[in-house]
Scaffold this motif. Structure first.
Motif, PDB file in Angstrom:
ATOM      1  N   HIS A  97      -1.271   0.989 -72.144  1.00  0.00           N
ATOM      2  CA  HIS A  97      -2.409   1.789 -72.014  1.00  0.00           C
ATOM      3  C   HIS A  97      -3.794   1.269 -72.264  1.00  0.00           C
ATOM      4  O   HIS A  97      -3.850   0.888 -73.422  1.00  0.00           O
ATOM      5  CB  HIS A  97      -2.242   3.373 -72.788  1.00  0.00           C
ATOM      6  N   ILE A  98      -4.655   1.015 -71.184  1.00  0.00           N
ATOM      7  CA  ILE A  98      -6.074   0.533 -71.696  1.00  0.00           C
ATOM      8  C   ILE A  98      -7.050   1.518 -71.225  1.00  0.00           C
ATOM      9  O   ILE A  98      -7.015   2.237 -70.126  1.00  0.00           O
ATOM     10  CB  ILE A  98      -6.305  -0.585 -70.706  1.00  0.00           C
ATOM     11  N   LEU A 156      -4.066   4.733 -85.026  1.00  0.00           N
ATOM     12  CA  LEU A 156      -4.145   3.433 -85.856  1.00  0.00           C
ATOM     13  C   LEU A 156      -3.402   3.446 -86.922  1.00  0.00           C
ATOM     14  O   LEU A 156      -3.428   4.529 -87.877  1.00  0.00           O
ATOM     15  CB  LEU A 156      -5.421   3.063 -85.733  1.00  0.00           C
ATOM     16  N   ARG A 157      -2.941   2.232 -87.540  1.00  0.00           N
ATOM     17  CA  ARG A 157      -2.098   2.355 -88.561  1.00  0.00           C
ATOM     18  C   ARG A 157      -2.655   0.928 -89.268  1.00  0.00           C
ATOM     19  O   ARG A 157      -2.978  -0.115 -88.854  1.00  0.00           O
ATOM     20  CB  ARG A 157      -0.760   2.166 -88.348  1.00  0.00           C
ATOM     21  N   ILE A 190     -15.825   2.869 -76.995  1.00  0.00           N
ATOM     22  CA  ILE A 190     -14.895   1.859 -77.641  1.00  0.00           C
ATOM     23  C   ILE A 190     -13.617   1.490 -76.581  1.00  0.00           C
ATOM     24  O   ILE A 190     -13.792   2.204 -75.487  1.00  0.00           O
ATOM     25  CB  ILE A 190     -14.197   2.219 -78.756  1.00  0.00           C
ATOM     26  N   SER A 191     -13.143   0.396 -76.541  1.00  0.00           N
ATOM     27  CA  SER A 191     -12.187  -0.106 -75.707  1.00  0.00           C
ATOM     28  C   SER A 191     -10.816  -0.061 -76.323  1.00  0.00           C
ATOM     29  O   SER A 191     -10.987  -0.792 -77.514  1.00  0.00           O
ATOM     30  CB  SER A 191     -12.532  -1.012 -74.789  1.00  0.00           C
ATOM     31  N   ILE A 192      -9.760   0.260 -75.938  1.00  0.00           N
ATOM     32  CA  ILE A 192      -8.329   0.236 -76.684  1.00  0.00           C
ATOM     33  C   ILE A 192      -7.404  -0.278 -75.789  1.00  0.00           C
ATOM     34  O   ILE A 192      -7.427  -0.128 -74.606  1.00  0.00           O
ATOM     35  CB  ILE A 192      -7.826   1.286 -77.262  1.00  0.00           C
ATOM     36  N   VAL A 193      -6.528  -1.024 -76.245  1.00  0.00           N
ATOM     37  CA  VAL A 193      -5.051  -1.423 -75.499  1.00  0.00           C
ATOM     38  C   VAL A 193      -4.163  -1.050 -76.548  1.00  0.00           C
ATOM     39  O   VAL A 193      -4.008  -1.174 -77.702  1.00  0.00           O
ATOM     40  CB  VAL A 193      -4.976  -2.912 -75.486  1.00  0.00           C
ATOM     41  N   ASN A 195      -4.799  -2.950 -80.117  1.00  0.00           N
ATOM     42  CA  ASN A 195      -6.085  -3.608 -80.146  1.00  0.00           C
ATOM     43  C   ASN A 195      -7.172  -2.790 -79.736  1.00  0.00           C
ATOM     44  O   ASN A 195      -7.122  -2.035 -78.906  1.00  0.00           O
ATOM     45  CB  ASN A 195      -5.974  -5.069 -79.277  1.00  0.00           C
ATOM     46  N   TRP A 196      -8.474  -3.048 -80.355  1.00  0.00           N
ATOM     47  CA  TRP A 196      -9.618  -2.087 -80.028  1.00  0.00           C
ATOM     48  C   TRP A 196     -10.967  -2.887 -80.196  1.00  0.00           C
ATOM     49  O   TRP A 196     -10.830  -4.051 -80.893  1.00  0.00           O
ATOM     50  CB  TRP A 196      -9.567  -0.837 -80.942  1.00  0.00           C
ATOM     51  N   SER A 197     -11.857  -2.436 -79.528  1.00  0.00           N
ATOM     52  CA  SER A 197     -13.076  -3.270 -79.485  1.00  0.00           C
ATOM     53  C   SER A 197     -14.367  -2.127 -79.540  1.00  0.00           C
ATOM     54  O   SER A 197     -14.207  -1.096 -78.737  1.00  0.00           O
ATOM     55  CB  SER A 197     -13.430  -4.011 -78.342  1.00  0.00           C
ATOM     56  N   LEU A 198     -15.137  -2.104 -80.453  1.00  0.00           N
ATOM     57  CA  LEU A 198     -16.568  -1.302 -80.305  1.00  0.00           C
ATOM     58  C   LEU A 198     -17.309  -1.949 -79.620  1.00  0.00           C
ATOM     59  O   LEU A 198     -17.994  -3.120 -79.428  1.00  0.00           O
ATOM     60  CB  LEU A 198     -16.990  -1.347 -81.645  1.00  0.00           C
ATOM     61  N   LEU A 199     -17.715  -1.155 -78.468  1.00  0.00           N
ATOM     62  CA  LEU A 199     -18.476  -1.857 -77.218  1.00  0.00           C
ATOM     63  C   LEU A 199     -19.804  -1.467 -77.599  1.00  0.00           C
ATOM     64  O   LEU A 199     -20.877  -2.253 -77.272  1.00  0.00           O
ATOM     65  CB  LEU A 199     -18.115  -1.081 -75.932  1.00  0.00           C
TER      66      LEU A 199
END
Length: 150
Positions: A5-6, A54-55, A72-75, A100-104
């Motif tokens: 899931h993206i 998240l954990r 944000i973007s998450i996988v 995995n996540w990224s703060l855009l």
């Protein structure tokens, strides 16, 4: 089997950070608003609200760095949990466990913040996601001073 899931969207609330002393685990939960790229019959862009979880260290870092309104973007992987209530009925909860996540980008100030249902066409005049640029690219010409280079 693939369960991937993206998602890219804005946080609708600050992460709910909690520590489970019994299992010695750290968790963070929140919701992402993801605007669809097509209009509904009413002519508006609707959003999907996706619950994420998240954990561990990722939960701690996410809670420190991200807050309501951030892009944000998450996988992750989608999981449905079943909980039996005190009345004996089953309740199903679907959420995405983030791998995995990224703060855009950080959220703007409250006075400048745009609506969660805003679409790029509302911000950028003339934006059309279905526009075909093929004809425009074929008709492009180089400026006169650059033609001597090629």
């Amino acid at each position: 089997m693939i369960n991937l899931h993206i998602v890219e969207g804005r946080l609708t609330k600050n992460p709910d950070y909690r520590v489970d002393e019994k299992n010695n685990q750290v968790f963070a939960n929140t919701t992402i608003a993801c605007t669809r790229n097509y209009k509904s019959r009413a002519g508006t862009y609707e959003s999907d609200f996706i619950t994420i979880s998240l954990r561990g260290n990722e939960a701690t870092n996410f809670s420190k760095l991200c807050m309501k309104g951030d892009l944000i973007s998450i996988v992750g992987r989608t999981q449905t949990d079943v909980v039996q209530g005190s009345d004996g009925k089953k309740q199903y909860y679907t959420k995405t466990h983030v791998m995995n996540w990224s703060l855009l980008s950080k959220a703007k100030n409250e006075g400048e913040q745009t609506s969660l249902n805003a679409h790029p066409s509302a911000i950028f005049a003339g934006y059309d996601p279905n526009r075909d640029f093929t004809a425009a690219i074929e008709q492009m010409t180089l400026p006169e001073e650059d033609r001597d280079i090629f």
